[in-house]
Scaffold this active site. Structure first.
Site, PDB file in Angstrom:
ATOM      1  N   HIS A  65       0.824  -1.210   0.000  1.00 45.86           N
ATOM      2  CA  HIS A  65       0.000   0.000   0.000  1.00 45.86           C
ATOM      3  C   HIS A  65       0.859   1.261   0.000  1.00 45.86           C
ATOM      4  O   HIS A  65       0.517   2.261  -0.634  1.00 45.86           O
ATOM      5  CB  HIS A  65      -0.942  -0.001   1.203  1.00 45.86           C
ATOM      6  CG  HIS A  65      -1.788   1.216   1.296  1.00 45.86           C
ATOM      7  ND1 HIS A  65      -1.544   2.220   2.201  1.00 45.86           N
ATOM      8  CD2 HIS A  65      -2.871   1.618   0.572  1.00 45.86           C
ATOM      9  CE1 HIS A  65      -2.444   3.175   2.051  1.00 45.86           C
ATOM     10  NE2 HIS A  65      -3.252   2.843   1.064  1.00 45.86           N
ATOM     11  N   GLU A  68       1.734   2.117  -3.454  1.00 44.82           N
ATOM     12  CA  GLU A  68       0.644   2.743  -4.200  1.00 44.82           C
ATOM     13  C   GLU A  68       0.787   4.267  -4.147  1.00 44.82           C
ATOM     14  O   GLU A  68       0.520   4.959  -5.131  1.00 44.82           O
ATOM     15  CB  GLU A  68      -0.696   2.310  -3.609  1.00 44.82           C
ATOM     16  CG  GLU A  68      -1.895   2.956  -4.273  1.00 44.82           C
ATOM     17  CD  GLU A  68      -3.153   2.818  -3.446  1.00 44.82           C
ATOM     18  OE1 GLU A  68      -3.935   3.787  -3.400  1.00 44.82           O
ATOM     19  OE2 GLU A  68      -3.347   1.745  -2.851  1.00 44.82           O
ATOM     20  N   HIS A  69       1.240   4.778  -3.006  1.00 46.48           N
ATOM     21  CA  HIS A  69       1.448   6.220  -2.855  1.00 46.48           C
ATOM     22  C   HIS A  69       2.778   6.658  -3.483  1.00 46.48           C
ATOM     23  O   HIS A  69       2.838   7.675  -4.177  1.00 46.48           O
ATOM     24  CB  HIS A  69       1.439   6.592  -1.369  1.00 46.48           C
ATOM     25  CG  HIS A  69       0.087   6.494  -0.735  1.00 46.48           C
ATOM     26  ND1 HIS A  69      -0.654   7.599  -0.402  1.00 46.48           N
ATOM     27  CD2 HIS A  69      -0.656   5.414  -0.382  1.00 46.48           C
ATOM     28  CE1 HIS A  69      -1.799   7.203   0.135  1.00 46.48           C
ATOM     29  NE2 HIS A  69      -1.824   5.880   0.160  1.00 46.48           N
ATOM     30  N   GLU A 145      -3.704   7.950   6.984  1.00 48.47           N
ATOM     31  CA  GLU A 145      -4.811   7.194   6.401  1.00 48.47           C
ATOM     32  C   GLU A 145      -5.204   6.031   7.305  1.00 48.47           C
ATOM     33  O   GLU A 145      -6.395   5.735   7.476  1.00 48.47           O
ATOM     34  CB  GLU A 145      -4.430   6.675   5.013  1.00 48.47           C
ATOM     35  CG  GLU A 145      -5.545   5.913   4.313  1.00 48.47           C
ATOM     36  CD  GLU A 145      -5.142   5.390   2.946  1.00 48.47           C
ATOM     37  OE1 GLU A 145      -5.833   4.481   2.447  1.00 48.47           O
ATOM     38  OE2 GLU A 145      -4.148   5.879   2.388  1.00 48.47           O
TER      39      GLU A 145
END
Length: 391
Positions: A65, A68-69, A145
């Site tokens: 994840h 992904e950023h 997040e």
């Protein structure tokens, strides 16, 4: 220039609901799927990497994840903050998502800007170029997040607990977003190793759908992707097997953010593509989709003991979970919810479902599938799902 391996090229028709597409593989292992649709002057580009949270190490969770950023924060020829600008200035949009099994990046934009999207995607596949400032920045973004999704959201902690309790050894046991202490320890060496292991053409599928010419698009794919070096052949994959629970597992989770008692239940189910996975998807529909569904009718409408109830057949690459959750109305507790849910499940186990009820569920699923395929992004996702299941 490296050559494109066009054999075998497979062409699939739309008979029986299939999407027309052509697929082939470059010599570096990148698998390509092309779907031509001239209904609108739009094109969708998806690059899906076969890496999700299950590919992480137990002491380095959250990397899939995190990437992904990071992958939007600059590449070899694209400066930090410029990726999104290129797409929005062309009149398009872009995004990405990470699951337990894959990380998918996509752009949807006017078809005359197809080459721009291919250049951007190939540039971030070309080689490691992540800067330390990006790691520091995006690590904090992901941590925030995590707080927003789980730590400060009502019932958020229950979703983490249910995965931890449902799996014993399989990496599905940790959340996709990872654990905060692992993100804090992430170093540039860790990031480079993850990129060079998984962000390689032979671990990716490129799907292009929309207003394209197949032969011209093949040449563009070769131009931008064929010379990217192939990655390692022995990409690490966790085993699918896990120890099954020999008895029911229960845990009471104290959550200061939860205003009312709730119940979360999970059952282990087969992997995606297994014949039973389709039956479970229909079962989920029968139980909780729409106001006429069984659990909604019983818990919300008739007994009025819950204000929300939902089920979800979370089929994954490896055996996944069938999830049920319900949030009580004031004056009721989770034991009451659980008792009624169990009663409804027992009814189906003992008496099955009516043919009319099953047909209604099938119609809902088919309607959702048709609606999704009416967009170029939905069409590209459908082709992507096909190849992931096929491989």
């Amino acid at each position: 220039m490296a050559n494109v391996l066009f054999k075998p090229t497979e062409i699939y028709s739309q008979s029986e609901g299939r999407i027309d597409f052509v697929e082939f593989t470059l010599e570096n292992g990148l698998h390509v799927i092309l779907h031509e649709d001239h209904s609108t002057p739009i094109v969708a580009v998806n690059v899906c990497y076969h890496v999700g949270s299950k590919n992480e190490k137990p002491d380095k969770t959250g990397f899939a994840h995190l990437f992904e950023h990071l992958m939007f924060d600059g590449s070899k020829n694209v400066k930090r903050g410029e990726f999104d600008k290129y797409i929005t200035q062309a009149g398009g949009y872009d995004n990405a998502y990470t699951t337990e099994d894959k990380t998918n990046y996509y752009e949807v934009l006017p078809s005359n800007y197809l080459e721009l999207a291919l250049w951007l995607e190939s540039d971030r596949m070309l080689g490691f170029s992540i800067q330390e400032i990006s790691l520091i920045t995006q690590r904090e973004v992901v941590k925030e997040e995590r707080r927003w999704r789980y730590e400060n959201r009502p019932y958020g902690s229950a979703w983490i607990k249910i995965s931890e309790k449902s799996f014993k050894k399989h990496p599905y046991r940790w959340p996709v977003i990872g654990y905060q202490e692992h993100l804090d320890r992430a170093s540039m060496d860790d990031v480079r190793e993850f990129y060079e292991t998984f962000y390689v053409p032979n671990n990716a599928v490129l799907v292009i759908a929309g207003d394209i010419d197949i032969e011209k698009t093949k040449r563009l794919v070769e131009k931008y992707f064929a010379e990217i070096p192939k990655g390692p052949d022995n990409i690490p994959r966790p085993p699918a097997e896990d120890e099954l629970n020999d008895s029911e597992i229960r845990e009471i989770v104290e959550d200061v953010n939860a205003p009312l008692p709730a119940v979360f239940m999970s059952y282990r189910i087969p992997e995606e593509g297994n014949e039973d996975s389709y039956a479970l998807a229909l079962l989920s529909n029968i139980l909780s989709v729409g106001e006429s569904s069984r659990l909604y009718q019983r818990l919300v409408y008739k007994d009025k003991i819950a204000n929300e109830v939902e089920t979800y057949a979370d089929a994954r690459e490896h055996p996944g979970l069938f999830l049920i959750y319900a949030i009580s109305n004031p004056g009721f507790n989770s034991d009451t919810l659980e008792k009624v849910i169990d009663e409804e499940i027992e009814k189906i186990k003992n008496y099955g479902v009516e043919e009319k009820e099953l047909e209604k569920a099938k119609n809902k699923v088919e309607s959702a599938l048709v609606a999704a395929r009416q967009t170029v992004q939905g069409g590209s996702s459908g082709a992507l799902l096909y190849i992931l299941q096929k491989t």
